[in-house]
Scaffold this active site. Sequence first.
Site, PDB file in Angstrom:
ATOM      1  N   ASP A  91       9.811   1.877  15.073  1.00  0.00           N
ATOM      2  CA  ASP A  91      10.232   2.497  13.823  1.00  0.00           C
ATOM      3  C   ASP A  91      11.726   2.180  13.635  1.00  0.00           C
ATOM      4  OD1 ASP A  91      11.159   4.186  11.850  1.00  0.00           O
ATOM      5  OD2 ASP A  91       9.994   5.908  12.520  1.00  0.00           O
ATOM      6  N   ASP A 111      14.780  -4.585   4.654  1.00  0.00           N
ATOM      7  CA  ASP A 111      13.664  -5.033   3.809  1.00  0.00           C
ATOM      8  C   ASP A 111      12.594  -3.941   3.832  1.00  0.00           C
ATOM      9  OD1 ASP A 111      11.916  -6.499   2.339  1.00  0.00           O
ATOM     10  OD2 ASP A 111      11.633  -8.094   3.809  1.00  0.00           O
TER      11      ASP A 111
HETATM   12  N1  SAM Z   1       9.707  -9.413   2.442  1.00  0.00           N
HETATM   13  C1  SAM Z   1       8.688  -9.090   3.444  1.00  0.00           C
HETATM   14  C2  SAM Z   1       7.775 -10.252   3.632  1.00  0.00           C
HETATM   15  O1  SAM Z   1       8.245 -11.397   3.547  1.00  0.00           O
HETATM   16  O2  SAM Z   1       6.602 -10.028   3.925  1.00  0.00           O
HETATM   17  C3  SAM Z   1       7.960  -7.841   3.044  1.00  0.00           C
HETATM   18  C4  SAM Z   1       8.426  -6.669   3.844  1.00  0.00           C
HETATM   19  S1  SAM Z   1       7.756  -5.203   3.210  1.00  0.00           S
HETATM   20  C5  SAM Z   1       8.802  -5.002   1.775  1.00  0.00           C
HETATM   21  C6  SAM Z   1       8.349  -3.906   4.212  1.00  0.00           C
HETATM   22  C7  SAM Z   1       7.894  -3.874   5.667  1.00  0.00           C
HETATM   23  O3  SAM Z   1       8.540  -2.745   6.277  1.00  0.00           O
HETATM   24  C8  SAM Z   1       6.403  -3.680   5.912  1.00  0.00           C
HETATM   25  O4  SAM Z   1       5.924  -4.697   6.751  1.00  0.00           O
HETATM   26  C9  SAM Z   1       6.292  -2.303   6.584  1.00  0.00           C
HETATM   27  O5  SAM Z   1       5.260  -2.194   7.542  1.00  0.00           O
HETATM   28  C10 SAM Z   1       7.663  -2.174   7.239  1.00  0.00           C
HETATM   29  N2  SAM Z   1       8.129  -0.796   7.476  1.00  0.00           N
HETATM   30  C11 SAM Z   1       7.883   0.310   6.736  1.00  0.00           C
HETATM   31  N3  SAM Z   1       8.463   1.376   7.287  1.00  0.00           N
HETATM   32  C12 SAM Z   1       9.126   0.942   8.390  1.00  0.00           C
HETATM   33  C13 SAM Z   1       9.915   1.579   9.384  1.00  0.00           C
HETATM   34  N4  SAM Z   1      10.147   2.907   9.352  1.00  0.00           N
HETATM   35  N5  SAM Z   1      10.437   0.820  10.387  1.00  0.00           N
HETATM   36  C14 SAM Z   1      10.217  -0.529  10.429  1.00  0.00           C
HETATM   37  N6  SAM Z   1       9.457  -1.176   9.522  1.00  0.00           N
HETATM   38  C15 SAM Z   1       8.923  -0.456   8.515  1.00  0.00           C
END
Ligand code: SAM
Length: 294
Positions: free
Chosen positions: A154, A172
């Site tokens: 996380d 991101d």
């Molecule tokens: N631009 C990316 C791509 O090329 O695929 C898309 C990324 S998407 C906007 C955001 C990502 O953040 C997802 O894969 C999601 O699982 C992850 N995510 C969400 N909450 C998170 C957290 N608390 N810690 C780390 N990653 C997280």
Amino acid sequence: MKDRRHSLTGYYKETNEDLWLWDDLPDLDMEVGYKVGALLHYEQSSFQEISIVETKGFGRMLVLDGTPQVTSKDGFIYNEMITHIAMATHPEPRKVAMIGGGDCGPARKALKYASVQQIDVVEIDPRVIEVCRLWMTKEADPARGELIRTVLKDGYKWIQEQKNKYDVLLVDRSDPYGPAVSLYKQQFYQYVYDSLTDEGIVVFQSGSPYYNSDILKKTISRLKKLFPIVRTYLCSIPSFPGGIWSFTVASKKWDPLEANLNGLPWEETKYVNPEIFRASFVLPNYIKNKLEEK
Ligand code: SAM
């Protein structure tokens, strides 16, 4: 297939012969529909609903909890804009991290900078990375791909252990639903500040300035309490609702408006170039006015 498979912020619906993905825009009484040719992958991971679809208009699309994240046709715009503004502003980015992995597009863009020695990609959901490797970017790891290290944690917890370490951080994050909620907490911005070196710079995906100006405003005001330089910039992403999207960069020393853009990898980009880089910081009056509203 049931009419509403899942509905956190979007859902699939079959009408006659066709399958549609409907992206709910919470609180706006509005939905955006994407015609789907084929549902290639669908699962509920421990963190979220993950699907991959072949769309008619945007090619292959990664969808999390019913919200489109990146597409094979226009994903280059998002990936270039979240990466190059901060990377090109820092004169020598060596240690880079990215919170939110997905298809890892921004990490691949960051590798284009010769000074980079390490890119840590922090992703909460290992299944997103595995599913993207299977269905999204097929290209072999680019040269220097070994510099990318995946950390399955996380981001909110991981960042607390990082102190004075990174030159550039790319946040991101998905929209503020599901596992990404913590990446919008006030305390998160302080942890981000602490994780950066004295010359560090960070960029956040800060939402649609048209539909979600409250997210953008909150991001800016929280960053301004910590960083001397905070700037919002825009780009146009056809597959995103409303088309216009915002990112916000915060920096301890280097100002993107004064960045030296010579000698950077512009010949390899499809969207950003020095003119777009400069122009993306020019905001229309309606957005300026919204940001100034109390
Ligand atoms: N631009 C990316 C791509 O090329 O695929 C898309 C990324 S998407 C906007 C955001 C990502 O953040 C997802 O894969 C999601 O699982 C992850 N995510 C969400 N909450 C998170 C957290 N608390 N810690 C780390 N990653 C997280």
